[in-house]
Design a protein around this motif. Structure first.
Motif, mmCIF file in Angstrom:
data_model
loop_
_atom_site.group_PDB
_atom_site.id
_atom_site.type_symbol
_atom_site.label_atom_id
_atom_site.label_comp_id
_atom_site.label_asym_id
_atom_site.label_seq_id
_atom_site.Cartn_x
_atom_site.Cartn_y
_atom_site.Cartn_z
ATOM 1 N N PHE A 63 0.844 -1.202 0.000
ATOM 2 C CA PHE A 63 0.000 0.000 0.000
ATOM 3 C C PHE A 63 0.874 1.246 0.000
ATOM 4 O O PHE A 63 1.680 1.449 0.911
ATOM 5 N N LEU A 64 0.709 2.072 -1.020
ATOM 6 C CA LEU A 64 1.529 3.264 -1.201
ATOM 7 C C LEU A 64 0.720 4.539 -1.011
ATOM 8 O O LEU A 64 -0.504 4.526 -1.129
ATOM 9 N N THR A 65 1.439 5.633 -0.777
ATOM 10 C CA THR A 65 0.872 6.965 -0.932
ATOM 11 C C THR A 65 1.603 7.627 -2.106
ATOM 12 O O THR A 65 2.627 7.123 -2.582
ATOM 13 N N LYS B 141 -2.002 1.947 4.335
ATOM 14 C CA LYS B 141 -2.153 3.393 4.488
ATOM 15 C C LYS B 141 -2.795 3.933 3.227
ATOM 16 O O LYS B 141 -2.880 3.232 2.210
ATOM 17 N N GLY B 142 -3.259 5.174 3.291
ATOM 18 C CA GLY B 142 -3.949 5.734 2.140
ATOM 19 C C GLY B 142 -3.777 7.240 2.061
ATOM 20 O O GLY B 142 -3.099 7.853 2.887
ATOM 21 N N THR B 143 -4.407 7.822 1.062
ATOM 22 C CA THR B 143 -4.373 9.265 0.837
ATOM 23 C C THR B 143 -5.789 9.816 0.954
ATOM 24 O O THR B 143 -6.711 9.281 0.336
ATOM 25 N N ILE C 176 -7.421 14.367 11.613
ATOM 26 C CA ILE C 176 -6.489 14.455 10.482
ATOM 27 C C ILE C 176 -5.054 14.264 10.966
ATOM 28 O O ILE C 176 -4.271 13.508 10.372
ATOM 29 N N ASN C 177 -4.701 14.916 12.067
ATOM 30 C CA ASN C 177 -3.347 14.764 12.602
ATOM 31 C C ASN C 177 -3.070 13.333 13.061
ATOM 32 O O ASN C 177 -1.960 12.823 12.878
ATOM 33 N N GLU C 178 -4.069 12.690 13.646
ATOM 34 C CA GLU C 178 -3.904 11.291 14.047
ATOM 35 C C GLU C 178 -3.666 10.399 12.825
ATOM 36 O O GLU C 178 -2.829 9.499 12.850
ATOM 37 N N LEU C 179 -4.409 10.637 11.759
ATOM 38 C CA LEU C 179 -4.228 9.876 10.530
ATOM 39 C C LEU C 179 -2.835 10.091 9.949
ATOM 40 O O LEU C 179 -2.181 9.141 9.503
ATOM 41 N N LEU C 180 -2.365 11.329 9.965
ATOM 42 C CA LEU C 180 -1.008 11.613 9.484
ATOM 43 C C LEU C 180 0.032 10.851 10.298
ATOM 44 O O LEU C 180 1.005 10.320 9.749
ATOM 45 N N GLU C 181 -0.175 10.767 11.593
ATOM 46 C CA GLU C 181 0.783 10.077 12.456
ATOM 47 C C GLU C 181 0.837 8.576 12.175
ATOM 48 O O GLU C 181 1.856 7.934 12.421
ATOM 49 N N PHE D 119 -0.838 7.860 7.022
ATOM 50 C CA PHE D 119 -1.708 8.350 5.952
ATOM 51 C C PHE D 119 -1.129 9.653 5.390
ATOM 52 O O PHE D 119 -0.354 10.345 6.046
ATOM 53 N N GLU D 120 -1.550 9.982 4.192
ATOM 54 C CA GLU D 120 -1.178 11.228 3.532
ATOM 55 C C GLU D 120 -2.451 12.026 3.280
ATOM 56 O O GLU D 120 -3.507 11.444 3.059
ATOM 57 N N ILE D 121 -2.345 13.356 3.332
ATOM 58 C CA ILE D 121 -3.485 14.175 2.935
ATOM 59 C C ILE D 121 -3.142 14.923 1.648
ATOM 60 O O ILE D 121 -1.991 15.275 1.400
ATOM 61 N N GLY D 122 -4.162 15.114 0.835
ATOM 62 C CA GLY D 122 -4.028 15.886 -0.388
ATOM 63 C C GLY D 122 -5.086 16.966 -0.413
ATOM 64 O O GLY D 122 -6.043 16.951 0.371
#
Length: 197
Positions: free
Chosen positions: A44-46, A87-89, A120-125, A128-131
């Motif tokens: 699984f990539l971002t 993980k995901g975006t 969102i910050n928890e997901l980043l930790e 995960f990536e955000i776009g």
């Protein structure tokens, strides 16, 4: 690795409630999806992994994306993704953080909540990536070029400052773009522009 050789699976809501637009995936079915991919040997990539060349040796790679930044990603998708080391975006419409969506017409005024900043910050930790998905989730092709430029470029700067992370990918709201929009995305410094059809 060439991004055009990597499948991208797009989700919106991972929710027990069904919606008119059929963009809600039942959490049990979502787990079946991720489990099947993991058991088939997919990595699984971002998009950032592609940019940083930090990809696994697996010959099978996939990118999982979530449009619109719904809270159900945190509540229902994250536990599944962690279970299978995935993980995901997530594409965030910035003005909707912590709010309910208002562009989807639903039966009985059903509303779906978006992620808040803590989530969102928890997901980043967790990896995960955000776009970016603009500020307003309005179709860019229905705006003036100046309005579209604000939705594309200013949102990148604000998201990077707010979440202390690079924003490398822009997702076109409703999948709508034209050559002018593509040029703005490119000049703004995004590495990728994504649309689901």
């Amino acid at each position: 690795m060439d991004i055009f050789s990597i499948p991208i699976i797009n989700y919106h809501k991972i929710d027990f409630r069904k919606d008119i637009g059929l963009t809600s995936r039942n959490p049990a079915d979502f787990e079946k999806d991720i489990k099947a991919l993991a058991e088939a040997g997919y990595g699984f990539l971002t998009f950032s992994d592609l940019i940083n060349h930090s990809i696994t040796s697996s010959s099978k790679q996939i990118i999982i994306t979530f449009d619109d930044g719904y809270e159900s990603v945190y509540l229902n998708a994250l536990p599944v993704m962690e279970k299978y080391e995935a993980k995901g975006t997530i594409f965030i419409p910035l003005n909707y953080i912590g709010r309910f969506n208002d562009w989807d017409v639903q039966v009985k005024s059903l509303k779906f909540k978006h992620l808040n900043e803590f989530q969102i910050n928890e997901l980043l930790e967790t990896g995960f990536e955000i776009g970016a998905h603009g500020f307003s989730h309005k179709a860019l092709t229905h705006m003036t070029l100046e309005q579209a430029r604000e939705e594309i470029s200013s949102v990148k700067t604000e998201m990077e400052n707010r979440f202390n992370t690079m924003i490398n990918v822009f997702c076109y709201p409703f999948g709508r773009y034209d050559n002018d929009i593509l040029e703005i995305v490119k000049k703004t410094g995004y590495k990728y522009g994504i649309a689901s059809q």
